[in-house]
Design a protein around this motif. Sequence first.
Motif, PDB file in Angstrom:
ATOM      1  N   MET A 269       0.790  -1.151   0.058  1.00  0.00           N
ATOM      2  CA  MET A 269      -0.010   0.073   0.102  1.00  0.00           C
ATOM      3  C   MET A 269       0.818   1.265  -0.053  1.00  0.00           C
ATOM      4  SD  MET A 269      -2.880  -1.530  -0.106  1.00  0.00           S
ATOM      5  CE  MET A 269      -4.113   0.044   0.057  1.00  0.00           C
ATOM      6  N   PRO A 270       0.441   2.291  -0.444  1.00  0.00           N
ATOM      7  CA  PRO A 270       1.266   3.509  -0.544  1.00  0.00           C
ATOM      8  C   PRO A 270       1.731   3.936   0.984  1.00  0.00           C
ATOM      9  CG  PRO A 270      -0.803   4.076  -1.543  1.00  0.00           C
ATOM     10  CD  PRO A 270      -0.935   2.650  -0.933  1.00  0.00           C
ATOM     11  N   GLY A 271       3.086   4.229   1.189  1.00  0.00           N
ATOM     12  CA  GLY A 271       3.517   4.458   2.111  1.00  0.00           C
ATOM     13  C   GLY A 271       4.134   3.243   3.266  1.00  0.00           C
ATOM     14  N   ALA A 272       3.737   2.054   2.442  1.00  0.00           N
ATOM     15  CA  ALA A 272       4.108   0.979   3.182  1.00  0.00           C
ATOM     16  C   ALA A 272       5.745   0.912   3.521  1.00  0.00           C
ATOM     17  CB  ALA A 272       3.779  -0.244   2.679  1.00  0.00           C
ATOM     18  N   HIS A 273       6.494   1.283   2.448  1.00  0.00           N
ATOM     19  CA  HIS A 273       7.976   1.576   2.547  1.00  0.00           C
ATOM     20  C   HIS A 273       8.443   2.580   1.642  1.00  0.00           C
ATOM     21  CE1 HIS A 273       8.279  -0.627  -1.111  1.00  0.00           C
ATOM     22  NE2 HIS A 273       7.633  -1.305  -0.605  1.00  0.00           N
ATOM     23  N   SER A 274       9.755   2.921   1.915  1.00  0.00           N
ATOM     24  CA  SER A 274      10.016   4.325   1.430  1.00  0.00           C
ATOM     25  C   SER A 274      10.033   4.269  -0.198  1.00  0.00           C
ATOM     26  CB  SER A 274      11.697   4.458   1.700  1.00  0.00           C
ATOM     27  OG  SER A 274      12.361   3.325   1.199  1.00  0.00           O
ATOM     28  N   ALA A 275       9.923   3.136  -0.935  1.00  0.00           N
ATOM     29  CA  ALA A 275       9.709   3.031  -2.299  1.00  0.00           C
ATOM     30  C   ALA A 275       8.097   3.025  -2.621  1.00  0.00           C
ATOM     31  CB  ALA A 275      10.298   1.867  -2.951  1.00  0.00           C
ATOM     32  N   ALA A 276       7.273   2.956  -1.841  1.00  0.00           N
ATOM     33  CA  ALA A 276       5.802   2.667  -2.085  1.00  0.00           C
ATOM     34  C   ALA A 276       5.361   3.827  -2.061  1.00  0.00           C
ATOM     35  CB  ALA A 276       5.134   1.616  -0.980  1.00  0.00           C
ATOM     36  N   THR A 277       5.409   4.727  -3.247  1.00  0.00           N
ATOM     37  CA  THR A 277       4.790   6.086  -3.237  1.00  0.00           C
ATOM     38  C   THR A 277       3.408   6.142  -3.675  1.00  0.00           C
ATOM     39  OG1 THR A 277       5.749   6.374  -5.361  1.00  0.00           O
ATOM     40  CG2 THR A 277       6.908   7.031  -3.659  1.00  0.00           C
ATOM     41  N   ARG A 278       3.123   4.856  -4.323  1.00  0.00           N
ATOM     42  CA  ARG A 278       1.666   4.323  -4.842  1.00  0.00           C
ATOM     43  C   ARG A 278       1.434   3.036  -4.488  1.00  0.00           C
ATOM     44  NH1 ARG A 278       2.788   1.800  -9.474  1.00  0.00           N
ATOM     45  NH2 ARG A 278       4.782   2.055 -10.489  1.00  0.00           N
ATOM     46  N   ARG A 279       0.434   2.489  -4.606  1.00  0.00           N
ATOM     47  CA  ARG A 279       0.023   1.207  -4.585  1.00  0.00           C
ATOM     48  C   ARG A 279       0.918   0.206  -5.401  1.00  0.00           C
ATOM     49  NH1 ARG A 279      -5.629  -2.012  -3.224  1.00  0.00           N
ATOM     50  NH2 ARG A 279      -4.472  -4.115  -3.335  1.00  0.00           N
ATOM     51  N   LYS A 315      -6.316 -18.855   0.861  1.00  0.00           N
ATOM     52  CA  LYS A 315      -6.496 -18.098  -0.494  1.00  0.00           C
ATOM     53  C   LYS A 315      -6.659 -16.832  -0.231  1.00  0.00           C
ATOM     54  CE  LYS A 315      -6.356 -21.952  -2.756  1.00  0.00           C
ATOM     55  NZ  LYS A 315      -5.150 -22.770  -3.237  1.00  0.00           N
ATOM     56  N   GLU A 316      -6.090 -16.145   0.856  1.00  0.00           N
ATOM     57  CA  GLU A 316      -6.093 -14.787   0.993  1.00  0.00           C
ATOM     58  C   GLU A 316      -4.746 -14.386   1.436  1.00  0.00           C
ATOM     59  OE1 GLU A 316     -10.749 -14.197   2.440  1.00  0.00           O
ATOM     60  OE2 GLU A 316      -9.239 -14.772   4.053  1.00  0.00           O
ATOM     61  N   TYR A 317      -4.737 -12.891   1.482  1.00  0.00           N
ATOM     62  CA  TYR A 317      -3.299 -12.386   2.011  1.00  0.00           C
ATOM     63  C   TYR A 317      -3.437 -11.050   2.185  1.00  0.00           C
ATOM     64  CZ  TYR A 317      -3.027 -10.446  -2.841  1.00  0.00           C
ATOM     65  OH  TYR A 317      -2.987  -9.743  -3.940  1.00  0.00           O
ATOM     66  N   TYR A 318      -2.742 -10.388   3.000  1.00  0.00           N
ATOM     67  CA  TYR A 318      -2.495  -8.969   3.223  1.00  0.00           C
ATOM     68  C   TYR A 318      -1.414  -8.174   2.386  1.00  0.00           C
ATOM     69  CZ  TYR A 318      -5.684  -9.515   7.334  1.00  0.00           C
ATOM     70  OH  TYR A 318      -6.884  -9.504   8.075  1.00  0.00           O
ATOM     71  N   PRO A 319      -1.632  -7.252   1.442  1.00  0.00           N
ATOM     72  CA  PRO A 319      -0.625  -6.648   0.974  1.00  0.00           C
ATOM     73  C   PRO A 319       0.164  -5.866   1.949  1.00  0.00           C
ATOM     74  CG  PRO A 319      -2.472  -5.945  -0.184  1.00  0.00           C
ATOM     75  CD  PRO A 319      -3.127  -6.821   1.159  1.00  0.00           C
ATOM     76  N   LEU A 320       1.376  -5.510   1.873  1.00  0.00           N
ATOM     77  CA  LEU A 320       2.356  -4.803   2.964  1.00  0.00           C
ATOM     78  C   LEU A 320       1.528  -3.524   3.257  1.00  0.00           C
ATOM     79  CD1 LEU A 320       5.006  -5.247   4.329  1.00  0.00           C
ATOM     80  CD2 LEU A 320       6.035  -4.097   2.423  1.00  0.00           C
ATOM     81  N   GLY A 321       1.345  -3.478   4.289  1.00  0.00           N
ATOM     82  CA  GLY A 321       0.881  -2.085   4.993  1.00  0.00           C
ATOM     83  C   GLY A 321      -0.615  -2.014   4.898  1.00  0.00           C
ATOM     84  N   GLY A 322      -1.268  -3.174   4.179  1.00  0.00           N
ATOM     85  CA  GLY A 322      -2.631  -3.133   4.219  1.00  0.00           C
ATOM     86  C   GLY A 322      -3.437  -3.822   5.138  1.00  0.00           C
ATOM     87  N   THR A 323      -4.715  -3.518   5.460  1.00  0.00           N
ATOM     88  CA  THR A 323      -5.732  -3.812   6.613  1.00  0.00           C
ATOM     89  C   THR A 323      -6.787  -4.702   6.135  1.00  0.00           C
ATOM     90  OG1 THR A 323      -6.808  -1.906   6.617  1.00  0.00           O
ATOM     91  CG2 THR A 323      -5.103  -1.962   8.114  1.00  0.00           C
ATOM     92  N   LYS A 324      -6.850  -4.938   4.778  1.00  0.00           N
ATOM     93  CA  LYS A 324      -7.916  -5.706   4.140  1.00  0.00           C
ATOM     94  C   LYS A 324      -7.369  -6.688   3.590  1.00  0.00           C
ATOM     95  CE  LYS A 324     -11.968  -5.078   1.192  1.00  0.00           C
ATOM     96  NZ  LYS A 324     -12.566  -4.124   0.256  1.00  0.00           N
TER      97      LYS A 324
END
Length: 503
Positions: A269-279, A315-324
């Motif tokens: 997700m955006p802001g999850a790490h320094s390189a994640a300026t967008r999803r 069959k589910e996962y959380y993207p890094l920095g995601g809550t859904k």
Amino acid sequence: MADDDLEPTRLAQERDLYRQLLALGEKDELEPFVAEALGLIAKVSRARRGYIELFDEREGPRAEGFWQVHGCSAEEAGSFRAGISQGVIANTIATRTTVRSVSAIDDARFRDRSSVRLNQIQAVLCAPILAGSYSGVLYLQDREVAGPFTEEDRLRAESFARQVAPFAERLLLRRRLSKAGDPTQPHRQKLHAEDVIGCGEAMARVLRDVVLAAPIDVGVLMTGPTGTGKTMIARLLHKNSSRCDGPFVELNCAALPENLLESELFGAMPGAHSAATRRIEGKVAAAERGTLFLDEVGELGLGVQAKLLQLLQDKEYYPLGGTKLVRANIRLIAATNVDLKAAVTRRVFREDLYYRLNILTVRMPALSERTEDIAELVHYTCVRVCEQYGFARLTASPAAINAAQTAVWPGNVRQLQHTVETAVIRARGEGSQQLEPRHLFPDAPVADNERPSYQEATRQFQTQLVRRLLEETEWNISEAARRLDLTRPYLHKLISSFGLVRS
């Protein structure tokens, strides 16, 4: 007719001969072309009769090989073959040199042979055809004009033998497979496996496992040494599955540091790490309704392993920095060249993940377990590289094939193909029409402060050992093979591979 009047005709026949020999490399059905070329070499040499025989030395010279006669009818062919001097042929094969006799009936080497006395054999020319364990002879007997076969005739015969040799193995291997059956064929008939090279038992076992695993939408764990072609077989599994219309996405788990691997795999997700300026979309999302291939899965860190386990279970996962939670519809194929059981014991790989991955297993054999496929791999790579770079077609010489078959390939198929690619470029650079051992293993000088590679050091030792034993036994192949604890066909391969010639 005078010789001067015959010269234009002979030149035309010689031209046709070399054209025919060049055409051999482009033909799938070799038998008719070998027969026609035999007729041409006999005419150019003004031999009344000609004979060519190819056989597998492991089965003996009278095994089911290939033979062709020129200069007699079909009814006479059998009796002519039976009357050929086996002494001349045996001498040619044993010494690996051309035998030329003005008159076999007067030649001290052959005059006591029953076939020579019975058939009153005169002029004879016999050249060896050497292709590793697949060997043979070109045999010319009796001339249309008085006199012996000339030095030019000898050179033509040896040229013919060199040109035919690369195709002897192909011709005899195809005959053996058609007789004994290609063990991969029953499995190939159930798969789209056109790009899979190999026809031995090892590849038959791989394809058998692919046939079982491909249609079942469960995970597959691929094992085996590095460079054996696990990615290719993973693509084969995808191509023959119900997900074949979906994407095939691959990720090398050892190519990224652990802090970036989770983002690369599951997205961020955006802001999850320094390189994640967008999803960021991960590989799991990219493989939706298709196949995700994780190479070197044993390199995953424990944190990523936990998320991968959740993906496989739910069959589910959380993207890094995601809550859904995100649903995933993928098939996972994992590959490793390490012992995951041992990794579980060392507590660097989760046991529950190991059992989740290890539902169906496909083991890729090392190249040392499928040496019967090396010749085909070399030929295939030569063709592919020539097409890739726009080169004219180039073939591998028997010596080059023998060099590849007797070499040690710790990097397996990948190392072999890279070596052949470099060798093809090197051969084209010097204008060679054939791939030779020197192109595969150039004898580059080693500086005093440099060490030879493992491959170079091994070949140097083998060359010195084989040369010494051959000299000690005065080139008695059977005795040298016995002392080296090798089979005669394998020793012939080494001799050809190392370019050893009897002084």
